[in-house]
Design an enzyme around this catalytic site. Structure first.
Site, PDB file in Angstrom:
ATOM      1  N   PRO A 176       0.832  -1.207   0.000  1.00 34.52           N
ATOM      2  CA  PRO A 176       0.000   0.000   0.000  1.00 34.52           C
ATOM      3  C   PRO A 176       0.866   1.256   0.000  1.00 34.52           C
ATOM      4  O   PRO A 176       1.843   1.352   0.755  1.00 34.52           O
ATOM      5  CB  PRO A 176      -0.798  -0.128   1.302  1.00 34.52           C
ATOM      6  CG  PRO A 176      -0.833  -1.594   1.575  1.00 34.52           C
ATOM      7  CD  PRO A 176       0.494  -2.117   1.094  1.00 34.52           C
ATOM      8  N   GLU A 177       0.506   2.188  -0.865  1.00 33.65           N
ATOM      9  CA  GLU A 177       1.248   3.439  -0.965  1.00 33.65           C
ATOM     10  C   GLU A 177       0.460   4.548  -0.271  1.00 33.65           C
ATOM     11  O   GLU A 177      -0.566   4.281   0.369  1.00 33.65           O
ATOM     12  CB  GLU A 177       1.517   3.770  -2.434  1.00 33.65           C
ATOM     13  CG  GLU A 177       2.313   2.662  -3.143  1.00 33.65           C
ATOM     14  CD  GLU A 177       2.584   2.953  -4.614  1.00 33.65           C
ATOM     15  OE1 GLU A 177       2.633   4.141  -4.996  1.00 33.65           O
ATOM     16  OE2 GLU A 177       2.736   1.993  -5.391  1.00 33.65           O
TER      17      GLU A 177
END
Length: 275
Positions: A2-3
Site C-alpha cells: 500500500p502506498e
C-alpha cells in the site's frame, strides 16, 4: 505494498469510526511481525481513549490520550478491517466501548505495530529519515531539485527513495512521471527547474485523485469497510503494457505503453511522449 493514497484512505476510515472512542479490549495473537511488538502492548492500549490519527508517509499513528501513539505499518500485505468477521492472519483485534471491532490482518507479516511517545513520533527509527510529505507545502520544485542535485540514479529510482519524498511507490511514481512527460530512465540530477515544477504538480495531482478514488486495489488492498479502491481504473500507464497510449492514438511512431524491469521493479511508460 500500500502506498500513500491507500494508507491515507485506511486512516480516514479508521478515524471516522474510532476517533473519540475508548479501547475496551484488545488481543494480540502473535507479536512476531516485521519487528517484534513491544511487551505490554495490549496493557498499554486497553482503557485508552483514541484522540486522533496522523499519517506520515506510508505509516499511521493512532494517538491515545495517555500521551502514546500506536504506529501502524501495513507492510506488503497488511490491511485493517472494521466490524468484519475474524479472518486468518488477524494478529491484532481491538474492540471499542461502542462495540466496534478493528482487526489488523497481515498474511506475510511484513507490517509493524509499535508504541511511541506522541512527542517523539518523528524520531521513531522508521520515520526519522523520511522526506517531505508530497501533499503539503514541504514539497516544492525547489525542494525536489535540491534533493535530486547531482544524483546519477534514474528519476524513477530516486522518487522511490523515501528519504526524497515520503509515501511514493511504484504505481504512483509511474503515473506521475507519465503526467509530467518525463522518462523513468532520465537521470535524477538532470531535471531542470521547469521539469521539476511539472513533476511536483503531477505527483500532487496523481495522489489527490487516487485518494479521492479510495486508492488502488491491487492484490491484498481493500478499504477497512471491505470496499475496493477504484483508482486502478484511471491508471494511464501502470499495468497497461501493450495498450495504446491515450496521448498517441493512431500515432505510427508510438509503440504503445511499454513495460521494462528497472531496479527489480516493473516500469511502465510511453517512449514517444516521455523524454
Amino acid at each position: 505494498m500500500p502506498e500513500l493514497p491507500e494508507v491515507e484512505t485506511v486512516m480516514r476510515g479508521l478515524a471516522a469510526k474510532l476517533q473519540g472512542r475508548r479501547i475496551a479490549a484488545a488481543s494480540l495473537v502473535r507479536a512476531d511481525l516485521r519487528f517484534a511488538v513491544p511487551d505490554g502492548f495490549v496493557q498499554a492500549i486497553v482503557g485508552a481513549r483514541i484522540e486522533g490519527f496522523r499519517r506520515r508517509g506510508k505509516y499511521m499513528f493512532m494517538r491515545l490520550d495517555r500521551g502514546m501513539s500506536v504506529l501502524i505499518h501495513l507492510g506488503m500485505s497488511g490491511r485493517m478491517t472494521i466490524d468484519r468477521d475474524k479472518v486468518a492472519h488477524q494478529h491484532l483485534t481491538i474492540t471499542t466501548d461502542d462495540g466496534c471491532v478493528i482487526g489488523f490482518v497481515d498474511p506475510r507479516r511484513f507490517g509493524a505495530l509499535d508504541l511511541v511517545p506522541r512527542e517523539a513520533e518523528d524520531e521513531h527509527r522508521l520515520i526519522r529519515a523520511l522526506g517531505p510529505e508530497p501533499l503539503t507545502r514541504a514539497l516544492s520544485a525547489r525542494v525536489l531539485r535540491a534533493a535530486l542535485e547531482g544524483k546519477a540514479t534514474p528519476i524513477k529510482a530516486a522518487l522511490l527513495d523515501q528519504s526524497i519524498i515520503a509515501g511514493l511507490g511504484n504505481i504512483y511514481v509511474s503515473e506521475a512521471l507519465f503526467r509530467a512527460r518525463i522518462s523513468p530512465f532520465r537521470l535524477a540530477g538532470s531535471l531542470g527547474a521547469a521539469e521539476a515544477a511539472q513533476l511536483v504538480a503531477a505527483i500532487k495531482a496523481t495522489l489527490t485523485e487516487a485518494i479521492a478514488a479510495g486508492g488502488s486495489s491491487l492484490r491484498d488492498y481493500v478499504q477497512p469497510s471491505g470496499e475496493l479502491g477504484y483508482f486502478q481504473h484511471a491508471w494511464k500507464v501502470y499495468g497497461r503494457a501493450g495498450q495504446t497510449c491515450e496521448r498517441c492514438p493512431g500515432m505510427p511512431d508510438c509503440p504503445g505503453i511499454v513495460r521494462a524491469v528497472q531496479a527489480n521493479r516493473a516500469t511502465f511508460w510511453c517512449p514517444r511522449t516521455q523524454a
